[in-house]
Scaffold this motif. Structure first.
Motif: not given
Length: 455
Positions: A267-282
């Motif tokens: 919706e902001s005009g970018r490609d969906a894959r332009d944002l990557k997600f890092f999950q916090g885990l120990s």
């Protein structure tokens, strides 16, 4: 073959960061945080293991009071004392060649002109390996430290952050055209005046004339990280961030969050894959499941639950030390971090979560216990949910990262879930395949925007 996960080491220039009390474990060296050699040794370990980033969290104030004052934070070392991670970055860059250096810096703590100059300098010094974690500061003490009477309301902080980001984008992307720096010894012309521009920013909070005093660095703009999971935070991330840190309680919850945030990215005009997600885990690793469970119990013996609550409550913006454990979280109004409330409600979906839930969940949240193969199985599930990377939380430094590198990463590489080696280029190039921000990013609109603007 699946796309390899990215790995970030989540640290802070302090003794007690996330797993409070773990610094008392005999082989933990978190108390060495004042030592530059401590951090040099760690980044060498991370680079040898082919981690993508060392990510430094930071704060510029105490969390809100616990049981009426801030004594608990001092007694337990809860992020006090804590040192400025930005000061470490150039030294750590000189001892590494590929590891990304991600630094947290709040919009509150530094004027955008000076911040942009420092980051560009570091990006030059590191060969293009700097990342910026954009935060808005949720501590009332932090705001008072910088002369404000109280914290700005949650959504207003993100409006402020957008102007701050726009100022640094203008400096990084728009002040210098490509090829402006000539350094021609024959003619004596050092730079092309016609390709260097003042930005003349006049906004609600900042007036910045420019030009940027640093010529374009390898990345121009550093890799942009963000951690908000509130509606305002996700909208900001969808517009600006290239990577977002999340703390979802399950892969299913992560997938819901990721899918909805990627919708906002489009919706902001970018490609969906332009944002990557890092999950916090120990991780608690054993050669057998029984050994791993035993080590997890041993870790719990060092964890300080009251400090866990003090930290969580400080982030929420109220003093949980005066509330009964069965008090519903929803009964307490807060302008603090909305992502913690969202996370709690995801973790306890069938009723309103309580203070007791917060204490129990925070002490073991994101802990993966098992053999290297079992851990690889769990990470496969997170990858299938859309997670691009793991933000590895430590119990001990360097032990947590040494064990992960020695036992888990080889199994992940066998399954194609961890990179075998670095590729050449900047840290953005390693992460996205390009050294500069794409044209779809809002910062790109400032390229060439000031060429014909009168002073």
């Amino acid at each position: 073959m699946p796309t390899p996960l990215r790995f970030s080491a989540f640290v802070m220039n302090t003794t007690s960061h996330i797993l409070h009390g773990a610094w008392r474990i005999p082989d933990a060296r978190q108390t060495d945080f004042n030592s530059l050699q401590h951090w040099i040794d760690l980044v060498k370990t991370l680079e040898a293991a082919k981690f993508d980033f060392v990510f430094f969290a930071d704060v510029v104030g105490l969390y809100d009071d616990y049981q009426g004052d801030w004594k608990k934070f001092v007694d337990s070392g809860l992020q006090i004392p804590s040192n400025d991670p930005l000061v470490l970055a150039s030294a750590l860059a000189s001892h590494t060649e590929n590891l990304g250096l991600a630094i947290t810096s709040s919009i509150l703590q530094e004027h955008p002109f000076d911040f942009a100059r420092k980051i560009s300098t570091l990006d030059h010094a590191s060969g293009g390996r700097i990342a910026w974690n954009i935060v808005t500061s949720l501590s009332k003490n932090a705001w008072r430290n910088f002369g404000y009477d109280d914290i700005t309301r949650h959504d207003d902080r993100y409006e402020w952050a957008q102007e701050y980001a726009d100022v640094v984008y203008k400096l990084w992307e728009g002040s210098w055209d490509e090829g402006a720096l000539l350094q021609d010894k024959e003619s004596g012309l050092h730079a092309d005046f016609d390709r260097i521009h003042k930005i003349n920013h006049h906004g609600e909070r900042y007036r910045v004339e420019g030009p940027h005093l640093v010529a374009p660095s390898p990345q121009r703009t550093p890799v942009l990280f963000q951690a908000g999971s509130s509606p305002a935070g996700r909208r900001f991330a969808a517009r600006n961030a290239e990577a977002q840190f999340i703390v979802s309680p399950t892969p299913a919850a992560a997938q819901t969050l990721i899918d909805d945030t990627r919708r906002l990215v489009v919706e902001s005009g970018r490609d969906a894959r332009d944002l990557k997600f890092f999950q916090g885990l120990s991780f608690v690793i054993g050669s057998t499941e029984e050994e791993a469970q035993r080590k997890s119990v041993e870790l719990d013996e060092f964890i300080d639950p009251s400090t866990i609550i003090a930290h969580a409550a400080g982030g929420l913006g109220f003093d949980l030390g005066h509330h009964d454990l069965d008090t519903p979280i929803g009964d307490i109004d807060t302008q603090g971090t909305q992502s913690t409330l969202l996370w709690l409600r995801e973790a306890v979906p069938d009723r309103e979560p309580t203070v007791r839930d917060l204490a129990l969940l925070r002490s073991r949240h994101g802990r993966v216990v098992g053999t290297p193969e079992q851990i690889a199985d769990r990470l496969t599930e997170w990858r299938a949910a859309g997670v691009d990377g793991i933000n590895v939380i430590n119990a001990t430094i360097p032990g947590s990262y040494v064990e992960f590198a020695e036992y888990v990463l080889p199994v992940l590489r066998e399954r194609g879930l961890a990179q075998e080696d670095y590729v050449d280029g900047t840290v953005r190039g390693k992460l996205t395949g390009r050294d500069r921000l794409p044209d779809s990013h809002p910062a790109a609109r400032y390229r060439g925007a000031f060429a014909d603007v009168p002073a």
